[in-house]
Structure formats: structure tokens, C-alpha cells
Design a protein around this motif. Structure first.
Motif, PDB file in Angstrom:
ATOM      1  N   MET A 135       0.814  -1.396  -0.516  1.00  0.00           N
ATOM      2  CA  MET A 135      -0.124   0.193  -0.288  1.00  0.00           C
ATOM      3  C   MET A 135       0.685   1.580   0.090  1.00  0.00           C
ATOM      4  O   MET A 135       2.093   1.173   0.830  1.00  0.00           O
ATOM      5  CB  MET A 135      -1.037   0.432   0.890  1.00  0.00           C
ATOM      6  N   GLU A 136       0.598   2.411  -0.946  1.00  0.00           N
ATOM      7  CA  GLU A 136       1.891   3.442  -0.907  1.00  0.00           C
ATOM      8  C   GLU A 136       1.213   4.492   0.348  1.00  0.00           C
ATOM      9  O   GLU A 136       0.317   4.202   1.125  1.00  0.00           O
ATOM     10  CB  GLU A 136       1.050   4.533  -2.569  1.00  0.00           C
ATOM     11  N   ALA A 168      -0.020   7.382  -0.259  1.00  0.00           N
ATOM     12  CA  ALA A 168      -1.520   8.086  -0.604  1.00  0.00           C
ATOM     13  C   ALA A 168      -2.511   6.916  -0.375  1.00  0.00           C
ATOM     14  O   ALA A 168      -3.612   7.710   0.341  1.00  0.00           O
ATOM     15  CB  ALA A 168      -1.048   8.299  -1.966  1.00  0.00           C
ATOM     16  N   GLU A 169      -2.459   5.949  -0.624  1.00  0.00           N
ATOM     17  CA  GLU A 169      -3.419   4.972   0.065  1.00  0.00           C
ATOM     18  C   GLU A 169      -3.817   4.587   1.714  1.00  0.00           C
ATOM     19  O   GLU A 169      -4.560   4.833   1.930  1.00  0.00           O
ATOM     20  CB  GLU A 169      -3.513   3.601  -0.489  1.00  0.00           C
ATOM     21  N   VAL A 170      -2.763   4.998   2.007  1.00  0.00           N
ATOM     22  CA  VAL A 170      -2.637   4.956   3.593  1.00  0.00           C
ATOM     23  C   VAL A 170      -3.336   6.262   4.150  1.00  0.00           C
ATOM     24  O   VAL A 170      -4.472   5.517   5.108  1.00  0.00           O
ATOM     25  CB  VAL A 170      -1.109   4.270   4.714  1.00  0.00           C
ATOM     26  N   LEU A 171      -3.191   6.762   2.925  1.00  0.00           N
ATOM     27  CA  LEU A 171      -3.376   8.321   3.297  1.00  0.00           C
ATOM     28  C   LEU A 171      -5.419   8.454   3.640  1.00  0.00           C
ATOM     29  O   LEU A 171      -6.056   9.379   4.612  1.00  0.00           O
ATOM     30  CB  LEU A 171      -2.421   9.845   3.099  1.00  0.00           C
ATOM     31  N   ARG A 172      -5.931   8.017   2.563  1.00  0.00           N
ATOM     32  CA  ARG A 172      -6.887   7.777   2.180  1.00  0.00           C
ATOM     33  C   ARG A 172      -7.219   6.485   3.364  1.00  0.00           C
ATOM     34  O   ARG A 172      -9.006   7.230   3.132  1.00  0.00           O
ATOM     35  CB  ARG A 172      -7.205   6.834   0.630  1.00  0.00           C
ATOM     36  N   LYS A 173      -6.913   5.544   4.268  1.00  0.00           N
ATOM     37  CA  LYS A 173      -7.526   4.911   4.756  1.00  0.00           C
ATOM     38  C   LYS A 173      -7.328   5.375   5.506  1.00  0.00           C
ATOM     39  O   LYS A 173      -8.731   5.656   6.409  1.00  0.00           O
ATOM     40  CB  LYS A 173      -6.543   3.392   4.489  1.00  0.00           C
ATOM     41  N   LEU A 174      -6.709   6.436   6.765  1.00  0.00           N
ATOM     42  CA  LEU A 174      -7.299   7.123   7.151  1.00  0.00           C
ATOM     43  C   LEU A 174      -8.088   8.231   7.110  1.00  0.00           C
ATOM     44  O   LEU A 174      -9.485   8.286   8.144  1.00  0.00           O
ATOM     45  CB  LEU A 174      -5.948   8.254   7.427  1.00  0.00           C
ATOM     46  N   ARG A 175      -8.329   8.762   6.594  1.00  0.00           N
ATOM     47  CA  ARG A 175     -10.106   9.594   6.219  1.00  0.00           C
ATOM     48  C   ARG A 175     -10.863   9.163   6.272  1.00  0.00           C
ATOM     49  O   ARG A 175     -11.695   9.227   6.648  1.00  0.00           O
ATOM     50  CB  ARG A 175      -9.550  10.751   4.618  1.00  0.00           C
ATOM     51  N   ARG A 176     -10.557   7.675   5.126  1.00  0.00           N
ATOM     52  CA  ARG A 176     -11.726   7.146   5.189  1.00  0.00           C
ATOM     53  C   ARG A 176     -12.574   6.267   6.824  1.00  0.00           C
ATOM     54  O   ARG A 176     -13.436   6.517   7.129  1.00  0.00           O
ATOM     55  CB  ARG A 176     -11.988   5.416   4.884  1.00  0.00           C
ATOM     56  N   GLU A 177     -11.406   6.107   7.957  1.00  0.00           N
ATOM     57  CA  GLU A 177     -11.958   5.330   9.083  1.00  0.00           C
ATOM     58  C   GLU A 177     -12.333   7.026   9.638  1.00  0.00           C
ATOM     59  O   GLU A 177     -13.101   6.808  10.448  1.00  0.00           O
ATOM     60  CB  GLU A 177     -10.528   5.000   9.356  1.00  0.00           C
ATOM     61  N   ILE A 178     -12.268   7.971   9.562  1.00  0.00           N
ATOM     62  CA  ILE A 178     -12.290   9.245  10.048  1.00  0.00           C
ATOM     63  C   ILE A 178     -13.576   9.343   9.481  1.00  0.00           C
ATOM     64  O   ILE A 178     -14.646  10.105  10.875  1.00  0.00           O
ATOM     65  CB  ILE A 178     -11.419  10.595   9.764  1.00  0.00           C
ATOM     66  N   ARG A 195       5.202  -1.078   7.623  1.00  0.00           N
ATOM     67  CA  ARG A 195       6.408  -0.331   6.751  1.00  0.00           C
ATOM     68  C   ARG A 195       7.174  -0.977   5.984  1.00  0.00           C
ATOM     69  O   ARG A 195       7.736  -1.780   6.770  1.00  0.00           O
ATOM     70  CB  ARG A 195       6.817   1.687   7.602  1.00  0.00           C
ATOM     71  N   VAL A 196       7.375  -1.425   4.253  1.00  0.00           N
ATOM     72  CA  VAL A 196       8.683  -1.870   4.324  1.00  0.00           C
ATOM     73  C   VAL A 196       9.567  -1.044   3.103  1.00  0.00           C
ATOM     74  O   VAL A 196       8.112  -0.054   2.099  1.00  0.00           O
ATOM     75  CB  VAL A 196       7.566  -2.577   3.389  1.00  0.00           C
ATOM     76  N   VAL A 197      10.495  -0.384   2.750  1.00  0.00           N
ATOM     77  CA  VAL A 197      10.927  -0.120   1.999  1.00  0.00           C
ATOM     78  C   VAL A 197      11.400  -0.681   1.380  1.00  0.00           C
ATOM     79  O   VAL A 197      12.491  -1.893   1.200  1.00  0.00           O
ATOM     80  CB  VAL A 197      11.518   0.984   2.886  1.00  0.00           C
TER      81      VAL A 197
END
Length: 72
Positions: free
Chosen positions: A1-2, A4-14, A56-58
Motif C-alpha cells: 500500500m502506497e 497516499a493509500e494509507v492517507l485515504r484509508k485514514l480519511r475513510r476511517e475518520i 512499513r516496508v521499504v
């Protein structure tokens, strides 16, 4: 998951929780930290990734030329 996708997930959770304060409490982080993450002022750390069941995976892309140089 990139990122931006994590941020979208957080916004959806909110959105689902009804407020950032509720989401922060559920994820056991401060609302200030959650807000700063969403604004790009703080990194998404382990304290936020763990309750979302993420880690986190780099990865690094290495070119053929770099490999050859390293072996020389």
C-alpha cells in the motif's frame, strides 16, 4: 500500500467514525498527531500503522549498472 493509500484509508476511517477525535482515540494516538500526519507534517509511524494492521516496508530498485559497479 502506497503512502497516499494509507492517507485515504485514514480519511475513510475518520469518515466512518464521525470525527478525527474518535478515530484518534480508537487508534490510541493523539488527535494532534493524526492531524499532522494527514497534513503531511509528520510521518506515518508505527504507533499509527500497528492499529491499522499495516507495517512499513521499504524497497530499493537497483539498476544492472549499479550491481556491476558494486561487484567491481
Amino acid at each position: 500500500m502506497e503512502h497516499a493509500e494509507v492517507l485515504r484509508k485514514l480519511r475513510r476511517e475518520i469518515e466512518l467514525d464521525g470525527s478525527m477525535r474518535r478515530t484518534a482515540a480508537r487508534l490510541d494516538v493523539s488527535p494532534q498527531y493524526l492531524s499532522k500526519v494527514l497534513l503531511g507534517q509528520r510521518a506515518i509511524g508505527p504507533s499509527l500503522l500497528k492499529p491499522l494492521r499495516l507495517k512499513r516496508v521499504v524497497t530499493k530498485v537497483v539498476t544492472y549498472q549499479e550491481v556491476r559497479r558494486a561487484r567491481a
